[in-house]
Design a protein around this motif. Sequence first.
Motif, short mmCIF file in Angstrom:
data_model
loop_
_atom_site.label_atom_id
_atom_site.label_comp_id
_atom_site.label_asym_id
_atom_site.label_seq_id
_atom_site.Cartn_x
_atom_site.Cartn_y
_atom_site.Cartn_z
N HIS A 5 0.85 -1.18 0.00
CA HIS A 5 0.00 0.00 0.00
C HIS A 5 0.88 1.23 0.00
CE1 HIS A 5 -3.65 -2.17 0.26
NE2 HIS A 5 -3.09 -2.95 1.15
N THR A 6 0.74 2.02 -1.00
CA THR A 6 1.55 3.24 -1.06
C THR A 6 0.59 4.38 -1.31
OG1 THR A 6 1.74 3.30 -3.43
CG2 THR A 6 3.35 1.95 -2.27
N GLU A 7 1.14 5.57 -1.32
CA GLU A 7 0.28 6.72 -1.55
C GLU A 7 -0.27 6.71 -2.99
OE1 GLU A 7 2.53 10.37 -1.93
OE2 GLU A 7 4.35 9.17 -1.72
N TYR A 8 0.35 5.91 -3.87
CA TYR A 8 -0.09 5.95 -5.26
C TYR A 8 -1.20 4.93 -5.56
CZ TYR A 8 4.41 8.23 -5.40
OH TYR A 8 5.47 9.03 -5.15
N GLY A 9 -1.24 3.84 -4.81
CA GLY A 9 -2.15 2.76 -5.17
C GLY A 9 -3.53 2.91 -4.53
N ILE A 10 -4.60 2.91 -5.33
CA ILE A 10 -5.95 2.93 -4.78
C ILE A 10 -6.82 2.01 -5.63
CG2 ILE A 10 -6.16 5.16 -3.58
CD1 ILE A 10 -6.90 6.40 -6.25
N ARG A 11 -7.96 1.61 -5.04
CA ARG A 11 -8.86 0.76 -5.81
C ARG A 11 -10.11 1.55 -6.17
NH1 ARG A 11 -8.07 -4.54 -6.03
NH2 ARG A 11 -6.46 -5.42 -4.70
N ARG A 12 -10.68 1.24 -7.33
CA ARG A 12 -11.95 1.89 -7.61
C ARG A 12 -12.88 0.94 -8.34
NH1 ARG A 12 -11.00 5.83 -12.66
NH2 ARG A 12 -11.80 4.37 -14.19
N GLN A 13 -14.19 1.23 -8.24
CA GLN A 13 -15.22 0.39 -8.83
C GLN A 13 -15.37 0.78 -10.31
OE1 GLN A 13 -16.53 -1.14 -6.10
NE2 GLN A 13 -17.82 -2.61 -7.15
N HIS A 15 -17.40 0.31 -14.19
CA HIS A 15 -18.80 0.12 -14.59
C HIS A 15 -19.15 -1.36 -14.70
CE1 HIS A 15 -16.35 0.39 -18.15
NE2 HIS A 15 -17.25 -0.33 -18.79
N GLN A 16 -18.15 -2.21 -14.95
CA GLN A 16 -18.48 -3.64 -15.00
C GLN A 16 -18.63 -4.22 -13.60
OE1 GLN A 16 -15.49 -2.66 -16.53
NE2 GLN A 16 -15.60 -3.32 -18.67
N ASN A 17 -18.61 -3.36 -12.63
CA ASN A 17 -18.74 -3.79 -11.25
C ASN A 17 -17.58 -4.69 -10.81
OD1 ASN A 17 -20.19 -3.11 -9.12
ND2 ASN A 17 -21.61 -4.87 -9.21
N MET A 18 -16.47 -4.49 -11.44
CA MET A 18 -15.30 -5.27 -11.06
C MET A 18 -14.33 -4.34 -10.35
SD MET A 18 -14.39 -7.52 -14.35
CE MET A 18 -12.67 -7.59 -13.90
N LEU A 19 -13.58 -4.91 -9.47
CA LEU A 19 -12.61 -4.06 -8.80
C LEU A 19 -11.39 -3.92 -9.69
CD1 LEU A 19 -12.44 -4.97 -5.02
CD2 LEU A 19 -13.20 -2.85 -6.10
N LYS A 20 -11.09 -2.71 -10.03
CA LYS A 20 -9.86 -2.45 -10.79
C LYS A 20 -8.90 -1.73 -9.86
CE LYS A 20 -10.35 -3.00 -15.47
NZ LYS A 20 -9.30 -3.46 -16.37
N LYS A 21 -7.67 -2.06 -9.98
CA LYS A 21 -6.70 -1.39 -9.13
C LYS A 21 -6.09 -0.25 -9.93
CE LYS A 21 -3.20 -2.71 -5.85
NZ LYS A 21 -2.47 -3.82 -5.30
N ILE A 22 -6.03 0.91 -9.32
CA ILE A 22 -5.44 2.05 -10.02
C ILE A 22 -4.05 2.30 -9.46
CG2 ILE A 22 -5.60 4.54 -10.42
CD1 ILE A 22 -8.55 4.28 -10.35
#
Length: 425
Positions: A5-13, A15-22
């Motif tokens: 976990h760093t300041e750069y990594g976040i997760r977001r939902q 539209h396909q309702n899948m978790l994508k990691k940003i």
Amino acid sequence: MNFPHTEYGIRRQTHQNMLKKILKFPQNFLWGVSTSAYQIEGGIINDWSEWEKSESKIKKLKSENKNPEDFICGQACDSYNKYEEDFDLAKKLNCKAYRLGIEWARIEPIKGQFNLVEIEHYKKVLSAAKKRNLQVVLTLWHWTNPVWLTQLGGWANKKVVDYFINYVELIVKELGQDVDFWITLNEPMAHIGFGYIRGNFPPNQKGKLLNAIRVYKNLVKAHQMAYKKIHQFLPYSQVSFTSLTDYFEPANKANPFDCLAVILARYFHHRKFFNQVVKSLDFIAFDYYFHNRLSWHPPFKVNLNKEINDMGWEIYPKGIYHVLKYFSKFNKPIYIMENGIADASDCKRSKFIIDHLKYVYQAISKGIDVRGYFYWSLLDNFEWAHGWIPKFGLYSVDRKTFIRKARPSAEVYANVCQKNLIEID
Ligand code: BGC
């Protein structure tokens, strides 16, 4: 892959309702594209253009059932005339930087006589890049040489360092104000390996080991002196050379001879040269294309090749992480100056870019000071001994009309550069 976990990594939902990691890159990360003079400009007379036309080369190609036409650089991508269009394409990709080359043979077609018209041309080129707010990475030597230099023995001649420095001084004085990053030499060890050991690049001196050593020494000195010369006129300039850095590992980690093969390969392939010039580097610049699993006995290279590009080169994104980790010990900013894939159908390029960037991100998240990534290349271009066959470009180029056309991967890279992030599953 497990990212801390760093300041750069976040997760977001999505539209396909899948978790994508940003994976968000640091602010001011420098996104760019790389090119070189000979491969895109066209109309250049130098040692390569003469070698391409030589009888022996043409005879060899014919004997391999290859069409010699495919191995003539000729008008290349006509970027000599279309440079503004190329910069516009880089802008469309949302790049902040553009790496281009200067052709020594244009500037000094006759020994000691500089062509001022060509200097004016390059001034226009650089100011066109600056007008578009592109940071300029300028390569002073990307393997090609003026014909007169080849006639004097090329890089094996001791005097080459003085000749090169005269040319560098002129460029610094005339063009220096528009340059953000300097690359003195592109992949010097490749010039030695292909030109003097394997003999498939000019001067085509297969197995000439003594000359290879002479060339090596002169290239080391040329970089060191060019570094000084650039700093003499522009004390705050950023200067480096590009190292072609393969990731080597032993085919069998438990076999000491395989391990020794790796130590030797690393040393002779890039570490020896790098260590000799490291004090004359403001940043580290490397090109990553290859992963090699080595064994001490034939066939020496035993890659798994689960995925390959059009040239049969193994695709191994994780290797870029290892290379970054190695360079991090020098405590200098690092730029990936080339990374790319020959993929005419464009079915692998987007994934290739994202997969490599995942590992670049991983390196950054571990504290490695990576400052930029340059895709090779903006355009399909003249791929040296492989001629016009491999297609590395985010844009294809019609060989007759020179019309550039975006491949689907161009949009993917443009999004990465614009958003400063990648999204992964
Ligand atoms: C060279 C480029 C070349 C690319 C792909 C790099 O090592 O600097 O000129 O086109 O590899 O082969």
